[in-house]
Design a protein around this motif. Structure first.
Motif, PDB file in Angstrom:
ATOM      1  N   ASP A   9      14.411 -16.771   5.962  1.00  0.00           N
ATOM      2  CA  ASP A   9      14.684 -17.191   4.590  1.00  0.00           C
ATOM      3  C   ASP A   9      16.177 -17.444   4.464  1.00  0.00           C
ATOM      4  N   ASP A  10      16.557 -18.513   3.783  1.00  0.00           N
ATOM      5  CA  ASP A  10      17.978 -18.820   3.653  1.00  0.00           C
ATOM      6  C   ASP A  10      18.666 -18.019   2.548  1.00  0.00           C
ATOM      7  N   VAL A  11      17.911 -17.213   1.811  1.00  0.00           N
ATOM      8  CA  VAL A  11      18.481 -16.398   0.730  1.00  0.00           C
ATOM      9  C   VAL A  11      18.564 -14.948   1.213  1.00  0.00           C
ATOM     10  N   ILE A  51       4.749 -10.931  13.800  1.00  0.00           N
ATOM     11  CA  ILE A  51       4.594 -11.711  12.575  1.00  0.00           C
ATOM     12  C   ILE A  51       5.906 -12.421  12.265  1.00  0.00           C
ATOM     13  N   VAL A  52       5.811 -13.687  11.878  1.00  0.00           N
ATOM     14  CA  VAL A  52       6.950 -14.427  11.346  1.00  0.00           C
ATOM     15  C   VAL A  52       6.691 -14.659   9.865  1.00  0.00           C
ATOM     16  N   LEU A  53       7.594 -14.140   9.018  1.00  0.00           N
ATOM     17  CA  LEU A  53       7.498 -14.374   7.577  1.00  0.00           C
ATOM     18  C   LEU A  53       8.417 -15.550   7.268  1.00  0.00           C
ATOM     19  N   LEU A  54       7.834 -16.681   6.885  1.00  0.00           N
ATOM     20  CA  LEU A  54       8.537 -17.959   6.890  1.00  0.00           C
ATOM     21  C   LEU A  54       8.665 -18.572   5.501  1.00  0.00           C
ATOM     22  N   ASP A  55       9.908 -18.828   5.110  1.00  0.00           N
ATOM     23  CA  ASP A  55      10.173 -19.626   3.918  1.00  0.00           C
ATOM     24  C   ASP A  55      10.168 -21.097   4.323  1.00  0.00           C
ATOM     25  N   LEU A  56       9.568 -21.953   3.507  1.00  0.00           N
ATOM     26  CA  LEU A  56       9.492 -23.374   3.840  1.00  0.00           C
ATOM     27  C   LEU A  56      10.720 -24.156   3.400  1.00  0.00           C
ATOM     28  N   GLY A  57      11.509 -23.626   2.479  1.00  0.00           N
ATOM     29  CA  GLY A  57      12.658 -24.355   1.950  1.00  0.00           C
ATOM     30  C   GLY A  57      13.939 -24.054   2.699  1.00  0.00           C
ATOM     31  N   ASP A  60      17.792 -26.887   7.178  1.00  0.00           N
ATOM     32  CA  ASP A  60      17.942 -27.834   8.285  1.00  0.00           C
ATOM     33  C   ASP A  60      16.643 -28.473   8.755  1.00  0.00           C
ATOM     34  N   LEU A  61      15.506 -27.801   8.594  1.00  0.00           N
ATOM     35  CA  LEU A  61      14.231 -28.329   9.078  1.00  0.00           C
ATOM     36  C   LEU A  61      13.192 -28.283   7.969  1.00  0.00           C
ATOM     37  N   ALA A  62      12.339 -29.304   7.931  1.00  0.00           N
ATOM     38  CA  ALA A  62      11.225 -29.314   6.979  1.00  0.00           C
ATOM     39  C   ALA A  62      10.224 -28.234   7.350  1.00  0.00           C
ATOM     40  N   ALA A  85       7.930 -22.553  -3.844  1.00  0.00           N
ATOM     41  CA  ALA A  85       7.309 -23.726  -4.470  1.00  0.00           C
ATOM     42  C   ALA A  85       6.256 -24.302  -3.544  1.00  0.00           C
ATOM     43  N   ASP A  86       5.235 -24.900  -4.133  1.00  0.00           N
ATOM     44  CA  ASP A  86       4.169 -25.520  -3.351  1.00  0.00           C
ATOM     45  C   ASP A  86       4.644 -26.854  -2.774  1.00  0.00           C
ATOM     46  N   PRO A  87       4.540 -27.033  -1.459  1.00  0.00           N
ATOM     47  CA  PRO A  87       4.875 -28.335  -0.880  1.00  0.00           C
ATOM     48  C   PRO A  87       3.714 -29.305  -1.038  1.00  0.00           C
ATOM     49  N   GLU A  88       3.972 -30.582  -0.842  1.00  0.00           N
ATOM     50  CA  GLU A  88       2.923 -31.583  -0.944  1.00  0.00           C
ATOM     51  C   GLU A  88       1.858 -31.397   0.131  1.00  0.00           C
ATOM     52  N   ASP A  89       2.274 -30.870   1.301  1.00  0.00           N
ATOM     53  CA  ASP A  89       1.327 -30.704   2.407  1.00  0.00           C
ATOM     54  C   ASP A  89       0.818 -29.258   2.492  1.00  0.00           C
ATOM     55  N   ARG A  90       0.600 -28.618   1.338  1.00  0.00           N
ATOM     56  CA  ARG A  90       0.161 -27.220   1.348  1.00  0.00           C
ATOM     57  C   ARG A  90      -1.146 -27.053   2.122  1.00  0.00           C
ATOM     58  N   ALA A  91      -2.074 -27.982   2.007  1.00  0.00           N
ATOM     59  CA  ALA A  91      -3.348 -27.847   2.710  1.00  0.00           C
ATOM     60  C   ALA A  91      -3.123 -27.753   4.217  1.00  0.00           C
ATOM     61  N   TYR A  92      -2.218 -28.569   4.733  1.00  0.00           N
ATOM     62  CA  TYR A  92      -1.913 -28.520   6.171  1.00  0.00           C
ATOM     63  C   TYR A  92      -1.272 -27.173   6.524  1.00  0.00           C
ATOM     64  N   ILE A  93      -0.330 -26.729   5.713  1.00  0.00           N
ATOM     65  CA  ILE A  93       0.363 -25.478   5.978  1.00  0.00           C
ATOM     66  C   ILE A  93      -0.617 -24.308   5.997  1.00  0.00           C
ATOM     67  N   GLU A  94      -1.504 -24.262   5.024  1.00  0.00           N
ATOM     68  CA  GLU A  94      -2.467 -23.165   4.959  1.00  0.00           C
ATOM     69  C   GLU A  94      -3.394 -23.165   6.162  1.00  0.00           C
ATOM     70  N   THR A  95      -3.762 -24.360   6.642  1.00  0.00           N
ATOM     71  CA  THR A  95      -4.659 -24.460   7.796  1.00  0.00           C
ATOM     72  C   THR A  95      -3.997 -23.930   9.064  1.00  0.00           C
ATOM     73  N   HIS A  96      -2.684 -24.057   9.160  1.00  0.00           N
ATOM     74  CA  HIS A  96      -1.976 -23.713  10.388  1.00  0.00           C
ATOM     75  C   HIS A  96      -1.177 -22.417  10.287  1.00  0.00           C
ATOM     76  N   THR A  97      -1.454 -21.608   9.285  1.00  0.00           N
ATOM     77  CA  THR A  97      -0.800 -20.311   9.160  1.00  0.00           C
ATOM     78  C   THR A  97      -1.837 -19.232   8.911  1.00  0.00           C
ATOM     79  N   ASP A  98      -1.381 -17.980   8.940  1.00  0.00           N
ATOM     80  CA  ASP A  98      -2.281 -16.840   8.754  1.00  0.00           C
ATOM     81  C   ASP A  98      -2.211 -16.273   7.344  1.00  0.00           C
ATOM     82  N   GLY A  99      -1.351 -16.848   6.521  1.00  0.00           N
ATOM     83  CA  GLY A  99      -1.248 -16.395   5.142  1.00  0.00           C
ATOM     84  C   GLY A  99      -0.278 -17.267   4.379  1.00  0.00           C
TER      85      GLY A  99
END
Length: 244
Positions: A9-11, A51-57, A60-62, A85-99
């Motif tokens: 997370d960048d914060v 486990i990697v806890l990942l912020d999407l925002g 440097d990288l999308a 915030a919900d990204p436009e590709d949330r369906a893809y993100i949810e499919t490729h993550t564990d939570g």
């Protein structure tokens, strides 16, 4: 064995908040923190977290890019998105993550999810060895280094002794090359010795003069459970499980 977590997370305040919550719950080890996507990929490759806890925002990288790269370098890690915030590709993100958890959710829910995922994940590793008694010390070194890399510190001497006996049994009695396999989950370590030899090891009565036959007795005494399985062809797998 603690659940090893990489925070991305960048914060800084968000990372600190999650870190404190995980420490308060117990059973977690925050092994690294990243403020950007490339840094997260490099840490995931080097540390191999559970486990990697990942912020999407990230700056440097999308989100999809960093997720894809983390999956490539740490394929066994569970990835949980924790974003604002919900990204436009949330369906893809949810499919490729564990939570997928939004930052306005209760922190207890996030920690509970990470705990559930960590308890169902397991480290696995295997290595091949020649049918030579000189490989037995190599097995001990490999097991020791693997457990250190995983952060398994409970009962290392018992694990090394069990692995030694399984390896020696394969060399002395099977006479074939053999494989040693390890798998570890919170609270449990499983050690397997697989070979292509005929017959199965059996515990022998105690004898002060016998030069062999005591290995399986030691394994059965140290292990919570143990057994012998076939894999549908020649050979067998002798396994033992130790409580951590």
């Amino acid at each position: 064995m603690s659940i090893r977590v990489l925070l991305v997370d960048d914060v800084a305040d968000v990372r600190r908040l999650v870190r404190v919550a995980l420490r308060f719950r117990g059973g977690f080890d925050v092994i690294g923190e990243a403020r950007a996507g490339q840094e997260a990929v490099e840490l995931a490759a080097a540390l191999r977290p559970d486990i990697v806890l990942l912020d999407l925002g990230l700056p440097d990288l999308a989100g999809r890019d960093v997720l894809t790269r983390i999956r490539a370098v740490a394929p066994d890690a569970r990835v949980v998105v924790f974003t604002g915030a919900d990204p436009e590709d949330r369906a893809y993100i949810e499919t490729h993550t564990d939570g997928y958890v939004l930052k306005d959710a209760e922190l207890d829910y996030l920690v509970g999810l990470l705990e559930d995922l960590g308890r169902t994940s397991a480290h696995t590793a295997s290595a091949e060895f020649d049918a030579d008694v000189r490989t037995v010390p190599e097995v001990r070194d490999w097991v020791r280094h693997t457990l250190e890399r995983w952060g398994v510190t409970a009962e290392p001497d018992e694990a090394l002794l069990v692995a030694t006996e399984l390896a020696a049994n394969a060399v002395l009695h099977a006479g074939t090359s053999y494989q040693v396999r390890l798998s570890a989950a919170p609270g449990l370590l499983r050690i397997e010795g697989a070979d292509d030899g005929a017959g199965t090891p059996e515990p022998q009565p105690f004898s002060s003069t016998a030069e062999s036959g005591r290995g399986v007795v030691l394994v059965s005494a140290l292990a919570t459970s143990w057994g012998i399985e076939t894999e549908g062809g020649p050979g067998k797998v002798t396994w033992a499980e130790l409580s951590l």
